[in-house]
Enzyme design. Structure first.
Site, PDB file in Angstrom:
ATOM      1  CG  PHE A 115      -2.368  -0.004   0.880  1.00 15.65           C
ATOM      2  CD1 PHE A 115      -2.996  -1.164   0.462  1.00 15.65           C
ATOM      3  CD2 PHE A 115      -3.128   1.167   0.943  1.00 15.65           C
ATOM      4  CE1 PHE A 115      -4.342  -1.176   0.127  1.00 15.65           C
ATOM      5  CE2 PHE A 115      -4.470   1.169   0.609  1.00 15.65           C
ATOM      6  CZ  PHE A 115      -5.087   0.002   0.194  1.00 15.65           C
ATOM      7  CD  GLN A 235      -5.506  10.587   2.146  1.00 16.97           C
ATOM      8  OE1 GLN A 235      -6.262   9.662   2.403  1.00 16.97           O
ATOM      9  NE2 GLN A 235      -4.243  10.580   2.493  1.00 16.97           N
ATOM     10  CG  HIS A 237      -7.835   7.685  -2.783  1.00 20.40           C
ATOM     11  ND1 HIS A 237      -7.454   7.151  -3.991  1.00 20.40           N
ATOM     12  CD2 HIS A 237      -7.643   6.707  -1.859  1.00 20.40           C
ATOM     13  CE1 HIS A 237      -7.058   5.898  -3.790  1.00 20.40           C
ATOM     14  NE2 HIS A 237      -7.155   5.612  -2.510  1.00 20.40           N
ATOM     15  CG  LEU A 247     -11.392   4.833  -3.103  1.00 15.12           C
ATOM     16  CD1 LEU A 247     -10.830   6.239  -3.073  1.00 15.12           C
ATOM     17  CD2 LEU A 247     -11.152   4.141  -1.790  1.00 15.12           C
ATOM     18  CD  GLU A 250      -2.626   3.984  -1.436  1.00 18.03           C
ATOM     19  OE1 GLU A 250      -3.060   5.147  -1.434  1.00 18.03           O
ATOM     20  OE2 GLU A 250      -1.975   3.501  -0.503  1.00 18.03           O
ATOM     21  NE  ARG A 281      -4.683   6.583   0.084  1.00 21.53           N
ATOM     22  CZ  ARG A 281      -5.595   6.011   0.851  1.00 21.53           C
ATOM     23  NH1 ARG A 281      -6.303   6.750   1.686  1.00 21.53           N
ATOM     24  NH2 ARG A 281      -5.797   4.732   0.798  1.00 21.53           N
ATOM     25  CG  HIS A 351     -10.318   9.038   0.482  1.00 23.90           C
ATOM     26  ND1 HIS A 351     -11.334   8.159   0.181  1.00 23.90           N
ATOM     27  CD2 HIS A 351      -9.409   8.323   1.186  1.00 23.90           C
ATOM     28  CE1 HIS A 351     -11.052   6.970   0.687  1.00 23.90           C
ATOM     29  NE2 HIS A 351      -9.900   7.046   1.319  1.00 23.90           N
ATOM     30  NE  ARG A 391      -7.016   7.762   6.149  1.00 20.12           N
ATOM     31  CZ  ARG A 391      -7.266   6.721   5.359  1.00 20.12           C
ATOM     32  NH1 ARG A 391      -6.580   5.596   5.469  1.00 20.12           N
ATOM     33  NH2 ARG A 391      -8.202   6.799   4.433  1.00 20.12           N
TER      34      ARG A 391
END
Ligand code: FAD
Length: 577
Positions: A115, A235, A237, A247, A250, A281, A351, A391
């Site tokens: 990730f 954030q 994404h 979404l 990831e 991200r 996100h 994050r």
């Protein structure tokens, strides 16, 4: 109706359910939730839970903590990041023991995948750390924890919307709740209450967030005088489905998917030579916007809705159908694209809220000087802070489990050691106020739709992946005007039962207040850090800004203060990936 509990949890996502489970032994415990539990946004989480289990390769919690701190651009409280990383393996095995059906390695261990931003040996290379159940990890968490709560006699009040909090000074005394099925108002008296109301991505036009993600907890606490922390960090994404924002996890890149521009170039090689598509991200979103702005997006006319491609077709049908089956379905349904043979068109999507209700490591609400007695928060609406300015993927689910549990334990101790819930001096006044307000809304007025749309439009256009002083001043001006016209809103629906229009008008007020927090804090922070990227201040400025922002709602404006960051382990360094 007056109802009394020892512990009340607001929200039935991963954080709320885990806290309820832990607190349930300490006294009468209830979960109040405006949704049915399994409809909470946690159920949409696809990619996985980060934990250094070492099931497929060498890993250490210390590396996980370091990645979290570096990923968060050094605004993370490092003591909290250590707790997160150290406790993550226990949390994952706890869920396994409670029945969560993780994907398995051939030897039967919990499988792990790569990730963004998760590395071994302090950034040497990507590591397999995310524990997952196909692309339905969050759904499985909700099922597992909900069953456990039922088993432990937690009381659930479904489709009850909390609309106000009762405080005597800084001591929590109760909540005001609207029961959606009857339109009735309730006074819930409690020794302690935890807010786990999730995110507030609905303030943006293109978002991955569910419709219910309207930031009710932070907004109503901020109106009651509680500050919010680090609200400027939202954030984006990198891979939302073009125009829709739905979404694409990831996990697709974790399995080997790659991003391509209009020339078929794997452009992330130029932006993050080591981690490439698996950089954090904020960096990948900026890279995509930079490509689009340079005319390298697909279609290539530098329009807001140009996109880049996410290609997973080389992984083969079996991997696509077994590791990312829901994503494959979304793409077929919404785009008519089959990811096993074609690339997926993607754009950044709003996100995750890094900011929120400031808490200590036991979920207690605090501004660093005072603690609000009996008041707790956990999950996305809380700011511990383990995510700092950005994050890492998989760290939210870990946070729900680790800090949801800690908050539940700390509430249980508090409830056992404190006397019965105190009566509130203004409960009756507040109930009357809300009754009047809801009745007035039902008399009709301006439709809320255009205000909602204008808020989302200005936030996306002016406080997006890239922002600058001028764009944010424009956003503050727009949001201020919208807040002023909010009082003209009236409902078209007069129904008593399930009047969803009334509940969404109340949610809109919350989003507008949080939009004001976000833009005001972002305008004042004259640097770029993590997800806060200013065109007019492109560099990180540790001398001036290595601190958390606290924002207080003062009528029509926001008053700002700050709080120290814990940098007890690692000195801030430039972020290279
Ligand atoms: C599409 C998507 C995919 C994601 N994938 C991942 C991933 O793979 N890994 C990861 O770590 N993170 C992921 N995230 C982030 C993560 O899922 C969320 O941050 C997290 O699930 C939030 O959990 P929560 O318990 O804080 O709140 P939620 O799950 O959002 O639940 C909020 C709860 O609050 C209740 N509530 C809200 N307002 C009120 C009110 N006024 N009164 C009563 N109840 C109220 C709701 O009913 C709901 O039960 C993803 C997020 C999205 C949007």
């Amino acid at each position: 109706m007056l109802i009394e509990y020892d512990v009340v949890i607001v929200g039935s996502g991963g954080a709320g359910l885990y806290a309820a489970l832990e607190a349930s032994g300490a006294g009468k415990t209830a979960v109040i939730t405006k949704l049915y539990p399994q409809r909470s946004h946690t159920g949409a989480a696809q990619g996985g839970i980060g934990a250094a289990l070492c099931n497929v390769e060498k890993d250490r919690p210390e590396w996980h903590a370091f990645d979290t701190v570096k990923g968060g651009d050094y605004l993370v409280d490092q003591n909290a990041a250590f707790i997160l990383a150290d406790d993550a393996p226990r949390a994952v095995y706890d869920l396994e023991n409670r029945g969560l059906p993780f994907n398995r390695t051939p030897e039967g261990k919990i499988d792990q995948r790569r990730f963004g931003g998760h590395t071994r040996e302090f950034g040497a290379a990507a590591v397999r750390r995310s524990c997952y159940a196909a692309d339905r990890t969050g759904h499985m968490i909700l099922q597992t924890l909900y069953q456990q709560c039922i088993k432990n006699n937690v009381v659930f009040h479904y489709e009850w919307q909390v609309i106000d909090v009762l405080l005597e000074g800084t001591r929590l005394t109760g909540l005001i709740v609207l029961e959606l099925s009857t339109g009735e108002l309730h006074h819930v008296r409690a020794k302690s209450a935890l807010f786990a109301t999730g995110g507030f991505g609905r303030m943006f036009k293109v978002t991955s967030n569910a419709i219910a993600n309207t930031g009710d907890g932070p907004a109503l606490l901020s109106r009651a005088g509680v500050p919010l922390m680090d609200m400027e960090f939202f954030q984006f994404h990198p891979t939302g489905i073009r125009n829709m924002g739905i979404l694409i996890t990831e996990g697709v890149r974790g399995e080997g998917g790659i991003l391509l521009n209009r020339n078929g170039e794997r452009f992330m090689q130029r932006y993050a030579p080591t981690l490439m598509d698996l950089a954090p991200r904020d960096m990948v979103s900026r890279a995509i916007m930079t490509e689009i702005n340079a005319g390298n997006g697909i279609r290539g006319d530098k329009k807001m809705d140009d996109w880049v491609n996410l290609d997973a077709s080389h992984l083969g049908r079996e991997t696509v159908e077994t590791k990312i089956p829901d994503i494959a379905d979304f793409c077929r349904t919404y785009l008519g694209v089959d990811p096993a043979v074609e690339a997926m068109p993607v754009q950044p999507t709003a996100h995750y809220a890094m900011g929120g209700i400031p808490t200590d490591i036991d979920g207690r609400v605090t501004d660093g000087k005072r603690i609000w007695e009996g008041l707790y928060s956990a999950g996305e609406c809380a700011c511990v802070s383990v995510h700092g300015a950005n994050r890492l993927g998989t760290n939210s689910l870990v946070e729900l489990l680790v800090f949801g549990r800690r908050a539940g334990q700390s509430m249980a101790n508090f409830a056992c050691g404190s006397e019965a819930a105190k009566p509130s001096s203004d409960a009756e006044y507040k109930i009357k106020h809300w009754r009047k307000r809801i009745a007035k809304l039902k008399e009709g007025g301006r439709h809320s739709g255009s205000i909602y749309e204008s808020m989302k439009k200005t936030m996306t256009a002016n406080v997006g992946v890239y922002r600058n002083g001028k764009s944010m001043e424009k956003a503050i001006e727009d949001i201020t005007k919208l807040r002023n016209t909010y009082s003209e809103i009236g409902g078209q629906d007069r129904d008593v039962n399930f009047n969803s229009e009334i509940s969404s008008i109340l949610e809109l007020e919350n989003l507008l207040d949080l939009a004001l927090h976000t833009t005001s804090a972002a305008l004042v922070r004259t640097e770029s850090r993590g997800a806060h990227s200013r065109e007019d201040y492109p560099d990180r400025d540790d001398d001036k800004w290595l601190k958390h922002t606290l924002s207080y709602l003062d009528g029509d404006s926001i008053r700002l203060d700050s709080k120290q960051v814990d940098v007890s382990k690692w000195e801030p360094k430039p972020r290279l990936y």
